[in-house]
Write an enzyme that holds these catalytic residues in place. Structure first.
Site, mmCIF file in Angstrom:
data_model
loop_
_atom_site.group_PDB
_atom_site.id
_atom_site.type_symbol
_atom_site.label_atom_id
_atom_site.label_comp_id
_atom_site.label_asym_id
_atom_site.label_seq_id
_atom_site.Cartn_x
_atom_site.Cartn_y
_atom_site.Cartn_z
ATOM 1 C CG ASP A 115 -2.259 0.647 0.992
ATOM 2 O OD1 ASP A 115 -2.282 1.885 0.985
ATOM 3 O OD2 ASP A 115 -3.282 -0.040 0.818
ATOM 4 C CG HIS A 146 -5.259 3.786 1.469
ATOM 5 N ND1 HIS A 146 -4.907 2.534 1.011
ATOM 6 C CD2 HIS A 146 -6.594 3.902 1.249
ATOM 7 C CE1 HIS A 146 -5.987 1.921 0.538
ATOM 8 N NE2 HIS A 146 -7.020 2.736 0.670
ATOM 9 C CB SER A 341 -9.308 0.501 0.712
ATOM 10 O OG SER A 341 -8.835 0.805 -0.563
#
Length: 401
Positions: A115, A146, A341
């Site tokens: 990520d 994130h 996600s």
């Protein structure tokens, strides 16, 4: 005109003595070199070649797959907000998947998060051995947030007394930074990171990212290519990339004969817009659509039941909580985000619990682990009228005994 292509090559096969002459890396995810066991025996290189040369490269005996380098991006959360005070409660996804009542916590299992990196100093990761590798050129760390949030969902420790991680017993995690602080990356970095994670002993690889197909078409048009030709070339790239990830997944599956079992889970995407039109459903795209990769959809709460999130793409294999999911915020504290996600590292955490259980019963098997995730998934709590194509086998569930 030359373009960059990923060439996946099979290296010479290990000898019998290499395979069986030393200890086998397996249940604890020991790195291949440390265990005396050969790695995946696959390399990925990027060649800048004319399009007409691609067929010649594909015909070479050691070539497994060839695909153009494609732009990749994080699957951006649909919503994101800071969580403080009374709103900082136990993440609803934990009881939804049965993590709060499971006797397993992921101990002994190695999870990889590919990520935007991680905030290694966050309290959620205290006591976790974090092995970081940067594939973006920015250096380790998380300038976006994130990756930190996703890692927290998978294996984060409680923050301020608030449980956030499905598998808080994970003691070693691999953090591949494949997306920069803007959330952008490329398919060659993803492939390299997957190979790295496998060779480092990952049992579960979690990817909350997808191909930027519109972005690729735009780049081709901006370079002077007519729109219809640009779309055609992008479709070629889409198909070739899918085949490349198909091949890579198959090689990873075969690899467990000489090393640890590894499975890959990937987000299905957030492009659907059911609030605008119930039929506005976008299909899962690479890498999640590849054979052998477990694609994940997002669920939200609907009273005491679950419903497919309006943004969740269709055609997924399994689903997990993905709406208002509380996890670690880069820089400290907690944040709630929504998206496939968030559902994907939840599935990775559930997989870690199943892997721990299977380890205790014998040597971990990737096919068996995939079967547990899909076979034990539940559809019982879905709202009436839900389309199975939208949620797959159902809501993943943690082992309870």
């Amino acid at each position: 005109m030359k373009s960059d292509f990923i060439v996946l090559r099979r290296e010479p096969s290990p000898t019998r003595d290499q395979l069986w002459g030393g200890p086998v890396a397996g249940v604890l995810g020991m790195p291949m070199a440390q265990a005396g066991v050969p790695g995946l025996n696959v390399s990925a290189e990027v060649n800048s070649v004319e399009r007409k040369e691609v067929r010649l490269i594909a015909a070479q005996a050691d070539t497994v797959a060839v695909a153009p380098v494609m732009p990749m991006r994080l699957i951006a959360p649909v919503s994101s907000e800071s969580v403080t005070g009374a709103s900082a409660q136990v993440a609803w996804g934990l009881p939804a998947v049965g993590a709060d009542t499971s006797p397993f916590d992921g101990d002994g299992i190695v999870v990889a998060i590919l990520d935007t990196g991680i905030d290694a100093n966050h309290a959620a990761f205290a006591g976790v051995e974090l092995v970081q590798k940067d594939f973006t050129g920015e250096g380790n760390g998380d300038g976006h947030g994130h990756g930190t949030h996703c890692a927290g969902i998978a294996f984060g420790r409680p923050v301020g007394g608030v449980p956030i991680g499905v598998a808080p017993g994970v003691k070693k995690a691999l953090i591949g930074k494949v997306l920069d602080s803007q959330g952008s990356g490329s398919s060659d970095n993803i492939v390299q990171a997957i190979l790295w994670a496998v060779d480092e002993g990952a049992n579960i690889i979690s990817m909350s990212l997808g191909m930027d197909f519109p972005g690729y078409v735009k780049a081709l048009v901006d370079s002077g290519m007519p729109a219809d030709l640009a779309t055609s070339r992008a479709l070629e790239g889409y198909r070739a990339s899918t085949r490349l990830f198909d091949s890579l997944s198959a090689l990873i599956s075969a690899h467990e004969l000489s090393a640890q079992a590894t499975i890959v889970v990937a987000a299905g995407g957030n492009e659907s817009k059911r609030k605008i039109d119930p039929d506005y459903e976008v299909a899962v795209a690479p890498p999640a659509v590849a054979q052998g990769i477990l694609s994940v959809g997002a669920l939200g709460q609907h009273g005491a039941r679950f419903e497919v999130a309006f943004f969740s793409n269709t055609g997924v294999n399994v689903s997990a909580p993905g709406v208002n999911i509380v996890s670690a915020a880069a820089g400290g504290g907690l944040r709630a985000m929504s998206g496939t996600s968030m559902a994907t590292p939840c599935v990775a955490g559930v997989a870690a619990l199943w892997a721990q259980k299977l380890n205790q019963a014998g040597r971990l098997n990737g096919f068996q682990l995939m079967s547990k995730l899909a076979g034990m998934a539940s559809t019982a709590g879905m709202v009436d009228g839900s389309d199975p194509f939208d949620f797959g086998a159902g809501l993943v569930r943690c082992p309870q005994d």
